[in-house]
Write an enzyme that holds these catalytic residues in place. Structure first.
Site: not given
Ligand code: S3P
Length: 433
Positions: A91, A166, A168, A314, A345
């Protein structure tokens, strides 16, 4: 592949160094490909997820080589690949790359297809598509899911208030902001990991950040740099949990990334009664890191508040495994995000824990887990690396061996997990199944 775990007969002991951080490795690969000139990445995580991102940057035109464990990249001038960009299970890879490429002038006129595996193709992409479109991006999906089709074109900055914390989504928008005209501002309802904000200035970008807000004035170009990837606290969490569970264990964890936006797991462990000793070895602007020591001891159930969730997002599978051995009940709430990770999960951990005799109750946004004895038996990873490793750790204190089906997914983030656990004295064995 099936992984069989024997109940521990002896304490775990030794010195443990976690593999490179997955989040930081993804970012280093993406930023290194976008940046002009040379980027050196030390401590890059060699796993299926991060290799997929590095390969995507290579097919997009970055020069990628390896010398003595260091990844060397020369980027800055991207070109449309002949085929799809395959982000596998990741993701982070897909969402960050979609943002990074959406406005790249060197790709304008191209049509890019970002694909992933079965799990990634069920994860929500609307959360990046909607704000990227508001910036002017031309991006299509299949009902809000991958494959994504992206036709890079000129973007303009926006102010975006995220409905959920988030990293991401925030990172996708900041990376899109690098090729947008004007200011890109992101506001979050809670703290999410800040690796992008810490790393971009090292690549020469200017941004303002703090207090759940960040702002980047575009367009800006990145310049190659030297990146040092810290050890992954999310991988170290399995070793921390095993050390806490197996009586008499003495493991020293060294050079673990201790970014305060990621250390919720340590705070939750402390609330469960664990003593966590930290010795910082680096701090400041970059990524803080340090050594950790925990002592096995009686853990007690806790109420995990919703504001802790993004700081330990996580680590919930392994925290749920620990809760199965803690005195009393652990209550998790406000954690519905766990349903859209590599697997659902909440559902998967509840189902697999109950196969081992653990008393659980699932809620739409969490679970109650009552601590007690754990039976042996056969469980399944459901294609999720962190589920497999969490169940493996719990197997060390089960009454009989635990066998985990589809445990090969561990390679997603931590291919060396079984070897590292064995080096500390755990008995784990692969078989085909
Ligand atoms: C991550 C952000 C998290 C996390 C993922 C890695 C990242 O997701 O769960 O394993 O590297 O930015 P979200 O920020 O979308 O929750």
């Amino acid at each position: 592949m099936r992984l069989k775990i024997q109940p521990a007969r002896t304490p775990l002991s030794g010195t443990y160094r976690p593999p490179g951080d997955k989040s930081v490795s993804h970012r280093a690969a993406i930023f290194g490909g976008l940046a002009e000139g040379e980027t050196e990445i030390h401590g890059f995580l060699d796993s299926a997820d991060t290799r997929a991102t590095l390969e995507a940057m290579r097919v997009l035109g970055a020069d990628v080589s390896q010398s003595g464990g260091v990844i060397l990249m020369r980027g800055g001038q991207l070109r449309a690949p002949a085929g799809d960009l395959d982000l596998g299970n990741s993701g982070t890879g897909m969402r960050l790359l979609a943002g990074a490429l959406a406005g790249r002038p060197d790709l304008s006129g191209a049509s890019l297809r970002l694909v992933g595996d079965e799990s990634l193709s069920t994860r929500p992409m609307g959360r990046i598509i909607e704000p990227l479109r508001a910036m002017g991006a031309d991006i299509d999906s299949v009902d809000g899911h991958a494959p994504l089709t992206l036709r890079p074109r000129a973007l303009r900055g926006i102010r975006y208030e995220q409905p959920m914390a988030s990293a991401q989504v925030k990172s996708a928008l900041l990376l899109a902001g690098l090729s947008a005209e004007g200011a890109t501002e992101v506001v979050e309802p809670g703290i999410s990991r800040d690796h992008t904000e810490r790393m971009l200035p090292a690549f020469g970008a200017q941004l303002l950040w703090g207090d759940c807000q960040c702002r980047l004035d575009g367009p800006q170009k990145l310049q190659g740099t030297v990146c040092r990837v810290p050890g992954d606290l999310s991988s170290a969490a399995f070793v921390l949990a095993a050390t806490l569970l197996v009586d008499g264990s003495t493991v020293e964890l060294i050079e673990v990334g201790l970014n305060p936006t990621r250390d919720g797991v340590l705070r939750i462990l402390e609330a469960m009664g664990a003593s966590v000793e930290r010795t910082m070895v680096s701090s400041g602007e970059g990524e803080p890191a340090g050594h950790l020591r925990v002592r096995p001891g009686n853990l007690r159930g806790v109420d995990i508040e919703s504001e802790w969730v993004p700081l330990a997002i996580d680590e919930f599978p392994v925290l749920m495994a620990l809760a199965a051995r803690a005195a009393g009940t652990t209550r998790i709430r406000g954690a519905e995000e766990l349903r859209v990770k590599e697997s659902d999960r909440l559902a998967v951990m509840c189902r697999e824990l109950s196969k081992l005799g653990v008393q659980v109750r699932e809620y739409p946004d969490g679970a109650d887990i009552a601590g007690g004895p754990v039976r042996g038996g056969r469980v399944d990873s459901h294609g999720d690396h962190r589920i497999a490793m969490s169940l493996a750790v719990l197997g060390l204190v089960a009454e009989a061996p635990v066998e985990i089906e589809n445990a090969q997914w561990i390679r997603t983030s931590y291919p060396g997990f079984v070897d590292d656990m064995r080096a500390l004295g755990a008995e784990m064995e692969w078989s085909s199944g």
